[in-house]
Design a protein around this motif. Sequence first.
Motif, PDB file in Angstrom:
ATOM      1  N   ALA A 136       0.844  -1.205   0.000  1.00 10.98           N
ATOM      2  CA  ALA A 136       0.000   0.000   0.000  1.00 10.98           C
ATOM      3  C   ALA A 136       0.873   1.247   0.000  1.00 10.98           C
ATOM      4  N   ALA A 137       1.917   1.227   0.821  1.00  7.95           N
ATOM      5  CA  ALA A 137       2.838   2.366   0.845  1.00  7.95           C
ATOM      6  C   ALA A 137       3.485   2.558  -0.524  1.00  7.95           C
ATOM      7  N   GLU A 138       3.820   1.442  -1.181  1.00  4.66           N
ATOM      8  CA  GLU A 138       4.448   1.502  -2.504  1.00  4.66           C
ATOM      9  C   GLU A 138       3.480   1.993  -3.568  1.00  4.66           C
ATOM     10  N   MET A 139       2.306   1.371  -3.637  1.00 10.86           N
ATOM     11  CA  MET A 139       1.377   1.633  -4.733  1.00 10.86           C
ATOM     12  C   MET A 139       0.642   2.958  -4.565  1.00 10.86           C
ATOM     13  N   ALA A 140       0.480   3.397  -3.324  1.00  8.24           N
ATOM     14  CA  ALA A 140      -0.158   4.691  -3.075  1.00  8.24           C
ATOM     15  C   ALA A 140       0.878   5.811  -2.960  1.00  8.24           C
TER      16      ALA A 140
END
Length: 945
Positions: A727-731
Motif C-alpha cells: 500500500a505504501a508503494e502503490m499509493a
Amino acid sequence: MSAAAPKKPDHVYLIDGSGYIFRAFHALPPLTRSDGTPVNAVLGFSNMLLKLIEDSDAEYIAVIFDAGRKTFRNEIYAEYKAHRPEAPPELIPQFALIREATRAFNVPAIEMPGFEADDLLATYATQAAAQGHEVTIVSSDKDLMQLVSDHIALYDPMKNRKIGRAEVIEKFGVGPEKVIDIQSLAGDSSDNVPGVPGIGLKTAAELITTYGDLDTLLARATEIKQPKRRENLLGNAEMARISRDLVTLRRDVPVEVPLSDFAKRAIDGAAMDFLVKNEFRTLAAKLNARLGEAAIKSARTSTAPSPAGDNEAPAAAPSQGAVPTFTAKIGDGYELVQEVAALEKWVATAHKVGSVAFDIETTSLNVNEAKLVGVSLATEAGHACYVPLGHVGRTGDLLGGGAEAPKQIVLARALDILKPLLEDPAVLKIGHNIKYDMAVMARYGVDVAPIDDSMLISYVLEGGAHGHGMDELSELHLGHSTIKFNDVAGSGKSQVTFDHVPLDKALAYAAEDADVTWRLHGTLKPRLIAEGLMTIYETIERPLIPVVAQMERDGVKIDAQELSRLSQDFAKRMGEIEREIHAIAGTEFNVGSPKQLGEILFDQLKLPGGKKGKTGAYATGADVLEELTVTSGHPLPQKILDWRQLSKLKSTYTDALPLAINPETGRVHTSFALAATSTGRLASTDPNLQNIPIRTEEGRKIRRAFVAEPGNILLSVDYSQIELRLAAEMAEIEPLKQAFREGADIHAMTASQVFGVPIEGMDPMVRRQAKAINFGIIYGISAFGLAQQLSIPQGEAKAYIEAYFKRYPGIRDYMERMKKFAREKGYVETLFGRRCHVPGINDKNPARRSFMERAAINAPLQGTAADIIKRAMIRMPAAFAEAGLKGRMLLQVHDELLFEVPLAEKDESARVARAVMESAHLPAREISVPLIADAGTGPNWAEAH
C-alpha cells in the motif's frame, strides 16, 4: 469566419517484427500444417497483426525485421551478440512464412542487410516525427526507449500499455535522452554489451544524474569516492565508449523503401488465400465474417480445406459464422479405443501434431484415493477418443453384459504406451485443471509434462468475472452445453462411480471433455498475447501447477491424539458457555438454533435492530451479533459468538481432521484450488487448512497438532505486513515507505503522525488504534467497521479515518484512482499486470456497488501479494535443491509458507527460504519498500509460526 481546426497528425505504427515472432512462437503449442510444416509462430503472428490492424488508428503501418545476425556492430566489437543462441529448429522455417503473412495482410515487410531492425525502426521513427507524424513503435524492447520523445512512443502489446517518458524514467531512472549513457555503463548481458563491471542500472542512473553524461563522468572519474567503482570506471573507460557505439541506434540508415510506402491499405483476398493455404481455419472464418463472401471467393475455390479438420489454435474470440467445412461438430468423430493398435495410432498422431488434450476418468475426486478408469485424448477439434482401462462388470444393468467387464486394454500395457507421450518434452499436454490429472498419473509412475491448462488461461484472462469450470466456459466461449456427470453416472443414492458407467455413455462424456478442452485452449490461449497477459500465465500460473501438485502429494503430518484431546476440551468449554448463556437469557434453549436465538434476543430480551427474513425468523448472523455487542452492551451476543467459534473449530478441525488422515501416508492432503479467488490467491479445500485462526488461543492449539516427522522440524516463513508495504508503494506514501526502509515500528509511527503523540512512552491502546486503521484502510474499512473493531463511538472512528487521510493523502488518491479505473475497465491490476475483475462496480444497488468498490481498493494489494508469494513458491524447490537441502514445502497460507525440513538443516533452510521470498518480485518488478520474511522453527506449526 473562424479558422479551420488544425489537421490531426497522421499516426505511424512501426512493428518490431522480432518481438512479435518470438512472442507468437512461445505463446502457442506446436502446430503443423498437413504437410508437416511448423506454423504455430505464423498463426500467432497473424493473429496479433490482424488485431493491431483492426484496433489501431494507423494511417501508416509496417513491420520491421532483422535481415541477419551480422551487422556493422560486429565490426566495432566482434563479441557483440556472440552468446545469442540459435533460433529453435522448428522456428527457422517459419521466418519466411511470417514475412509472407505480413505482405498478405497488405503491410510492408522491411529489412536491410548490415543493419538491425532497431536501426531501421529508429530511422523511420525519426523521419516520421520530423514530418509531423505521431509514431508508435510496437515493442517493449528497452533498447528502443532511447527513441521516446514528444512524438515517438512505444507500445507494449503484452501489457497493453504505452511507454512514454515517465515509463522510461521508471525503467532507467533517467529520461530517454540519457538512456544511451546508462546502457553504456550498465551494459547488456543478453547482447554481450560489456559496459563497466560492477555498475548496474541503478548505479548508472545515480552517476549520470550527478555528472550529466558519459563523457563528463569518465573525465571526472578520479573524483569518485568509492575505490572499486573509481577503479572500474578508470580501467574500463574505453569499453564504456565502445558500449556506447554498440547501444546507440542509427537514425540515418539509407533506407530503400520510403515512408510514404507504409500508407495503410485494406486487407483483401490475398490474406484469405494465405490463411487457407496454411490451414488457419478459425482465423479464416473470422476474416470471412469481416470481409464478406466476395472478397474471399478466390480463396475458397483455389485451395480446398484439408480433410484433417481444424488444425490450429483458434483466434482470440470464439468464431461466429465460421466456414462450415472448417469446423467439426462437438460430439462427432469420437472413437472408443479398445485395442493396442488403435491406441498406438492415437499416440503417433499426438507426437506428429506436437500437442494433445488430455483428461482422465477416475473413481474419486480425492487424488490419493482415485483409481484410474480411463483416458481421453484429442488432437484436433472434433477428433477425440476414450480409452477405457478400469471399467468393471455389474450384474444386471448398466454395462448390459452381466457381471463381465467390457473389452479394454490392460492397464499396465496402456500405461507403457501412454507414458512416453505424456512425458515427451516435445509434446504439449493440454488439460482443464490438469493438476488433478498430473497428481493421479504420478501415482501410476507417469510424470505429465510439459503442460498447459485451459482453466488457468481463463482465470488469467477473466479472474473474478465468472467461474472457470469446463461446463461454464464451454457455454460461454463455444456455445455448447456439455454432458454432465449426473447424466452418465446418475444422481443421489443411485449415483455410481465412473468405472460402472456403460462404455457408450463413457465415450460421449469423456471424449467430449478432451474435445472441449482442446477447443477452449485454442480459443483462449491467443487472447493472452492479444490482451497482454501472457507474462502472468507463463511466469506465475503455469509453472506453479507442478509445485502445488507436489505439495498436495506430500501432505502434512497430524497428531490425531492431540486433536482428540482438544475436541474433548472444546466440548467441555462449550458446555460451560452454554450454561452461562442460559443463565444470562433466563431460560434454556437450543444455542445452535438461529430461530430460537432470534426469539430470545429480540422478543424476550427486546434488544434493538431485530430484522426478520422471508422465513419469518430473525437474522442472527455474526455481523448481527457483532453489531449487537457494540450497540446494546448486552453480554449475550458475545457469549453466542464465543460458543459458535468453539463449535466451528470442533466440527471443522478437531473432529474432522483425524478423519482426513490418509491411511497409506498417515498425513492430511489438502487440495489447493488454483482458480477460485478474484485476486489470484490460492484456496485450500478438502480440508481447508488456510482458515485456522492464528490470533486466538484455540486456533494456536489446533496448529500444535500439525507436527513434523521424526528427525525433522517445521519451518514457517511469513511475509511481514506485505499488504501494508505494498500500500505504501502503490499509493506512493513516502513517510510510510521511509519508515519501512528504516525498519521503524510502523504502527507507532502512524499513531505519532496521525494523533500527534510522541512515540516515546506511547499508550499501547493508541498504537492499537493506529494498527487497526493501517490494516483497515487497505480493506476500505468504514467508520462503522472501525468503531466496532475498536469499541469506540462511530464519530470518533470517523475522525480517526479523516485524520489518517489528511496525514497521508496519497492513500485516498489511490483509493479513488482504483475505483475510477475499475468503473472504466471492469477490473483492477496488480503490480505484475494480473487483472482482478470487479463485476458490480457500476451496480445500481448501493450495497453491492460499495462492496465492489472496497474490493477494487484491496484487490491490487492482495493480488500483488499473491503474485509475489506464488513467484517465491515456484523458485523454492530449485533453490533448496541448489543448496543441497532436503526440505519440502507443505502448505501455503496466504502470506506464509510452511516447510518440513531435517533438523540439521533448519538454519540453512530458513536462510534460503527467506532469501527467495524477499527477492521474489525481482527481476520483474522493482519495489522501493523492502519485503521482509520472518522465519521460525518448531516441532509443531504453532511453535514454528
